[in-house]
Motif scaffolding. Structure first.
Motif, mmCIF file in Angstrom:
data_model
loop_
_atom_site.group_PDB
_atom_site.id
_atom_site.type_symbol
_atom_site.label_atom_id
_atom_site.label_comp_id
_atom_site.label_asym_id
_atom_site.label_seq_id
_atom_site.Cartn_x
_atom_site.Cartn_y
_atom_site.Cartn_z
ATOM 1 N N ALA A 194 7.922 13.728 72.437
ATOM 2 C CA ALA A 194 8.990 13.254 71.546
ATOM 3 C C ALA A 194 10.359 13.536 72.151
ATOM 4 O O ALA A 194 11.265 12.692 72.086
ATOM 5 N N PHE A 195 10.526 14.702 72.767
ATOM 6 C CA PHE A 195 11.798 15.029 73.407
ATOM 7 C C PHE A 195 12.065 14.083 74.581
ATOM 8 O O PHE A 195 13.195 13.634 74.785
ATOM 9 N N GLY A 196 11.036 13.752 75.351
ATOM 10 C CA GLY A 196 11.191 12.808 76.455
ATOM 11 C C GLY A 196 11.598 11.430 75.967
ATOM 12 O O GLY A 196 12.472 10.782 76.549
ATOM 13 N N CYS A 197 10.978 10.973 74.889
ATOM 14 C CA CYS A 197 11.339 9.672 74.307
ATOM 15 C C CYS A 197 12.776 9.681 73.807
ATOM 16 O O CYS A 197 13.532 8.722 74.018
ATOM 17 N N TYR A 198 13.162 10.758 73.144
ATOM 18 C CA TYR A 198 14.536 10.874 72.655
ATOM 19 C C TYR A 198 15.521 10.868 73.829
ATOM 20 O O TYR A 198 16.559 10.197 73.769
ATOM 21 N N SER A 199 15.191 11.587 74.898
ATOM 22 C CA SER A 199 16.079 11.642 76.057
ATOM 23 C C SER A 199 16.226 10.268 76.698
ATOM 24 O O SER A 199 17.336 9.854 77.055
ATOM 25 N N LEU A 200 15.111 9.555 76.867
ATOM 26 C CA LEU A 200 15.175 8.207 77.443
ATOM 27 C C LEU A 200 15.979 7.261 76.559
ATOM 28 O O LEU A 200 16.772 6.459 77.061
ATOM 29 N N ALA A 201 15.789 7.352 75.261
ATOM 30 C CA ALA A 201 16.540 6.495 74.344
ATOM 31 C C ALA A 201 18.031 6.817 74.399
ATOM 32 O O ALA A 201 18.875 5.909 74.393
ATOM 33 N N THR A 202 18.374 8.094 74.479
ATOM 34 C CA THR A 202 19.778 8.487 74.547
ATOM 35 C C THR A 202 20.425 7.997 75.836
ATOM 36 O O THR A 202 21.531 7.442 75.818
ATOM 37 N N VAL A 203 19.744 8.183 76.954
ATOM 38 C CA VAL A 203 20.286 7.717 78.231
ATOM 39 C C VAL A 203 20.423 6.195 78.225
ATOM 40 O O VAL A 203 21.434 5.649 78.676
ATOM 41 N N GLY A 204 19.417 5.496 77.712
ATOM 42 C CA GLY A 204 19.488 4.036 77.643
ATOM 43 C C GLY A 204 20.627 3.559 76.765
ATOM 44 O O GLY A 204 21.351 2.618 77.125
ATOM 45 N N TYR A 205 20.808 4.194 75.617
ATOM 46 C CA TYR A 205 21.901 3.805 74.724
ATOM 47 C C TYR A 205 23.256 4.054 75.363
ATOM 48 O O TYR A 205 24.140 3.204 75.325
ATOM 49 N N ARG A 206 23.420 5.244 75.965
ATOM 50 C CA ARG A 206 24.701 5.566 76.607
ATOM 51 C C ARG A 206 24.975 4.634 77.783
ATOM 52 O O ARG A 206 26.119 4.278 78.050
ATOM 53 N N LEU A 207 23.945 4.243 78.500
ATOM 54 C CA LEU A 207 24.113 3.325 79.622
ATOM 55 C C LEU A 207 24.487 1.935 79.124
ATOM 56 O O LEU A 207 25.328 1.260 79.721
ATOM 57 N N ALA A 208 23.882 1.518 78.022
ATOM 58 C CA ALA A 208 24.178 0.194 77.470
ATOM 59 C C ALA A 208 25.581 0.121 76.885
ATOM 60 O O ALA A 208 26.206 -0.945 76.899
ATOM 61 N N THR A 209 26.098 1.223 76.366
ATOM 62 C CA THR A 209 27.421 1.214 75.735
ATOM 63 C C THR A 209 28.496 1.836 76.624
ATOM 64 O O THR A 209 29.572 2.157 76.146
ATOM 65 N N PHE A 210 28.217 1.985 77.924
ATOM 66 C CA PHE A 210 29.171 2.583 78.852
ATOM 67 C C PHE A 210 30.366 1.659 79.018
ATOM 68 O O PHE A 210 30.214 0.460 79.266
ATOM 69 N N ASN A 211 31.559 2.189 78.878
ATOM 70 C CA ASN A 211 32.772 1.391 78.979
ATOM 71 C C ASN A 211 33.180 1.205 80.436
ATOM 72 O O ASN A 211 33.095 2.122 81.241
#
Length: 136
Positions: free
Chosen positions: A92-109
């Protein structure tokens, strides 16, 4: 900057005030208060210490339930769910980490002003090197 006002730190800390976190407000007086270090009341736990304390707390609670002390007997279904719980939490922590990195990468300014400034600096450096005789 007006006297008596702090400035916002936007770069990585270095030097004698390295204990200051990024984006801390440093007093305009030079940060002498911050350089002395936190007082006895202000001593804060680092993020690593917080994580380690949390893992120790959860690990000890899991071990207390999984090792089944003599006075505590869990029903079989609970025990079967409890034993692989650390693996489930790790996944679950790995999934959360991947989702967080993906979200931050998608919304990177994009910093188009900084990119243009960098291109100008590169052009100026190339012109200077050409002036000194270096050919590209």
């Amino acid at each position: 900057m007006r006297p008596g006002r702090g400035r916002l730190r936007t770069t990585a800390p270095s030097g004698p005030r390295a204990a200051a976190r990024c984006c801390d407000v440093i007093p305009a007086t030079g940060g002498a208060e911050r350089a002395l270090g936190p007082g006895p009341i202000q001593a804060a736990m680092t993020k690593l210490g917080q994580w380690l304390c949390g893992f120790a707390l959860l690990g000890s609670a899991w071990a207390a339930l999984a090792l089944a002390p003599p006075g505590l007997r869990l029903p079989a279904p609970y025990r079967q769910a409890l034993l692989p719980l650390p693996v489930y939490l790790l996944v679950a922590f790995g999934c959360y980490s991947l989702a967080t990195v993906g979200y931050r990468l998608a919304t990177f300014n994009d910093c188009e002003e900084a990119a243009a400034e960098l291109q100008e600096d590169i052009s100026a450096a190339r012109a200077d090197l050409r002036r000194r005789g270096l050919r590209f």
